[in-house]
Design an enzyme around this catalytic site. Sequence first.
Site, PDB file in Angstrom:
ATOM      1  N   HIS A 243       0.923  -1.317   0.034  1.00 21.66           N
ATOM      2  CA  HIS A 243      -0.101  -0.001  -0.011  1.00 21.66           C
ATOM      3  C   HIS A 243       0.964   1.152  -0.036  1.00 21.66           C
ATOM      4  O   HIS A 243       2.132   1.064   0.730  1.00 21.66           O
ATOM      5  CB  HIS A 243      -0.701   0.005   1.417  1.00 21.66           C
ATOM      6  CG  HIS A 243      -1.928   0.941   1.477  1.00 21.66           C
ATOM      7  ND1 HIS A 243      -1.703   2.299   1.779  1.00 21.66           N
ATOM      8  CD2 HIS A 243      -3.179   0.935   1.205  1.00 21.66           C
ATOM      9  CE1 HIS A 243      -2.755   3.099   1.727  1.00 21.66           C
ATOM     10  NE2 HIS A 243      -3.825   2.036   1.520  1.00 21.66           N
TER      11      HIS A 243
ATOM     12  N   LYS B  26     -11.138  -0.685  10.225  1.00 13.64           N
ATOM     13  CA  LYS B  26     -11.190  -2.070   9.182  1.00 13.64           C
ATOM     14  C   LYS B  26     -11.517  -3.224  10.150  1.00 13.64           C
ATOM     15  O   LYS B  26     -11.696  -4.373   9.636  1.00 13.64           O
ATOM     16  CB  LYS B  26      -9.714  -1.987   8.487  1.00 13.64           C
ATOM     17  CG  LYS B  26      -9.447  -0.951   7.665  1.00 13.64           C
ATOM     18  CD  LYS B  26      -8.356  -1.425   6.916  1.00 13.64           C
ATOM     19  CE  LYS B  26      -7.523  -0.161   6.210  1.00 13.64           C
ATOM     20  NZ  LYS B  26      -8.215   0.067   5.087  1.00 13.64           N
TER      21      LYS B  26
HETATM   22  N1  PMP Z   1      -2.189  -0.599   4.769  1.00 15.68           N
HETATM   23  C1  PMP Z   1      -2.847  -1.324   4.143  1.00 15.68           C
HETATM   24  C2  PMP Z   1      -2.713  -2.628   3.850  1.00 15.68           C
HETATM   25  C3  PMP Z   1      -4.315  -0.783   3.784  1.00 15.68           C
HETATM   26  O1  PMP Z   1      -5.200  -1.625   3.161  1.00 15.68           O
HETATM   27  C4  PMP Z   1      -4.697   0.464   4.315  1.00 15.68           C
HETATM   28  C5  PMP Z   1      -6.052   0.943   4.164  1.00 15.68           C
HETATM   29  N2  PMP Z   1      -6.487   0.980   2.764  1.00 15.68           N
HETATM   30  C6  PMP Z   1      -3.345   1.057   4.918  1.00 15.68           C
HETATM   31  C7  PMP Z   1      -2.385   0.535   4.918  1.00 15.68           C
HETATM   32  C8  PMP Z   1      -3.745   2.526   5.285  1.00 15.68           C
HETATM   33  O2  PMP Z   1      -4.793   2.496   6.366  1.00 15.68           O
HETATM   34  P1  PMP Z   1      -5.170   3.913   7.054  1.00 15.68           P
HETATM   35  O3  PMP Z   1      -5.732   4.661   5.927  1.00 15.68           O
HETATM   36  O4  PMP Z   1      -6.325   3.396   7.803  1.00 15.68           O
HETATM   37  O5  PMP Z   1      -4.306   4.559   7.532  1.00 15.68           O
END
Ligand code: PMP
Length: 415
Positions: free
Chosen positions: A132, A235
């Site tokens: 990500h 999540k």
């Molecule tokens: N890492 C992964 C694997 C994710 O799926 C996400 C959210 N889509 C994030 C990081 C970022 O999370 P957040 O936006 O809650 O900080």
Amino acid sequence: MNQSKTDISTNINWEEIRAQFPVLNQEVNGKRLVYLDNGASSQMPQVVVDRINKYHSHEHANVHRGIHSLSQHATDAYEATREKVRRLINARYQEEIIYTTGTTDSINLVANSYGRKFFKEGDEIIVSEMEHHANIVPWQLVGEQTGAKLRVIPMNENGELEMERFYELLSEKTKFVSVIHVSNALGTINPVKEIIDAAHERNIPVLVDGAQAVPHSKVDVQELDTDFYAFSAHKMCGPTGFGILYGKKELLDSIPPYRGGGDMIDKVTFQKTTWNDLPHKFEAGTPPIAAGIGLGTGIDFLNSIGMENIAAREAELVAYATKKLSKIEGLRIVGTSHEKASVISFLLDGIHPTDAGTILDKEGIAVRTGHHCAQPVMDHFNIPGTLRASISFYNNEDDIDRLVDGIEYTKEFFA
Ligand code: PMP
């Protein structure tokens, strides 16, 4: 399908569990909502919504500061979540659980605190091709300041990491490894234990991005022996604006605070300031108190079902969806790893994902379209993006059937 599905082996009535999520009980664009965007954010059960309301209605006060009863009560409720998180991921000490605003914040904390202290010109940080953006950009930013460079573990056409390439990348120059546990774009479950063990043989610390793992399976940070582990409340049936960084105590003790301000200090003078003990050293300023309390209730809710049961139910739904989707002509699943969790990314022949997502939305079906904050994954497959159905334990077979019908309708629409 059986609407009142009760799992005979566990005696769990999944429809009763689903009924506890008020958001799901509504129509969108005149159709019953089918919510398949759990990877972006899961929904909150009524108990979590009620707990947050109760805090705002009757308990609100700032934490860690007041001698008055309301503040002490708020502090107790907020701090109780730390123990719940510790147990959930089996950390050794409560001080190893740092409250953050989410996975992104947790990774930025480590990149800044650890990276700025220890990285120098010529050092290398290993990430993977399926990260990500939250596990790429913070390392690039600290790299610009320190001279450290990113090295990338490639993946194959199934969306699995090429582990032999990882072993080749490990060298004297490697100073940190940061990898995703479960890919939000492909659903791949990565062999993080193997990665951690190999890095530790060379005394290299490892961070695991567990944003898509903790909500769907039992994670044990001591068993993994990971140095850092990051995830988000929103999540896993909790609210937005809150997250966790797990870190081994000795490592957290060895790095400086990330943000300065109230709460994180011991003594402040204009000449010198000393830091508070763990975990507060990393928690400057007034935190999102209601969100922290809400996560505690979310964890209670997940525990009342059992993470093993959640994982088993989701595996069942993913298998059902994969079988049904695979039968649709012109549909290609992107990410076909043998080890997969609750995400199915796919493409429809000749239809742009955004166009398909728009038609599905008209049918009341919420899926994600685009690059899912993982542009390098899309570059690998040479595609602009995908449609992504991400499944939670409160989905059911009917949701999947509605998705399948929606896709057939979309194909007809563009034919
Ligand atoms: N890492 C992964 C694997 C994710 O799926 C996400 C959210 N889509 C994030 C990081 C970022 O999370 P957040 O936006 O809650 O900080």
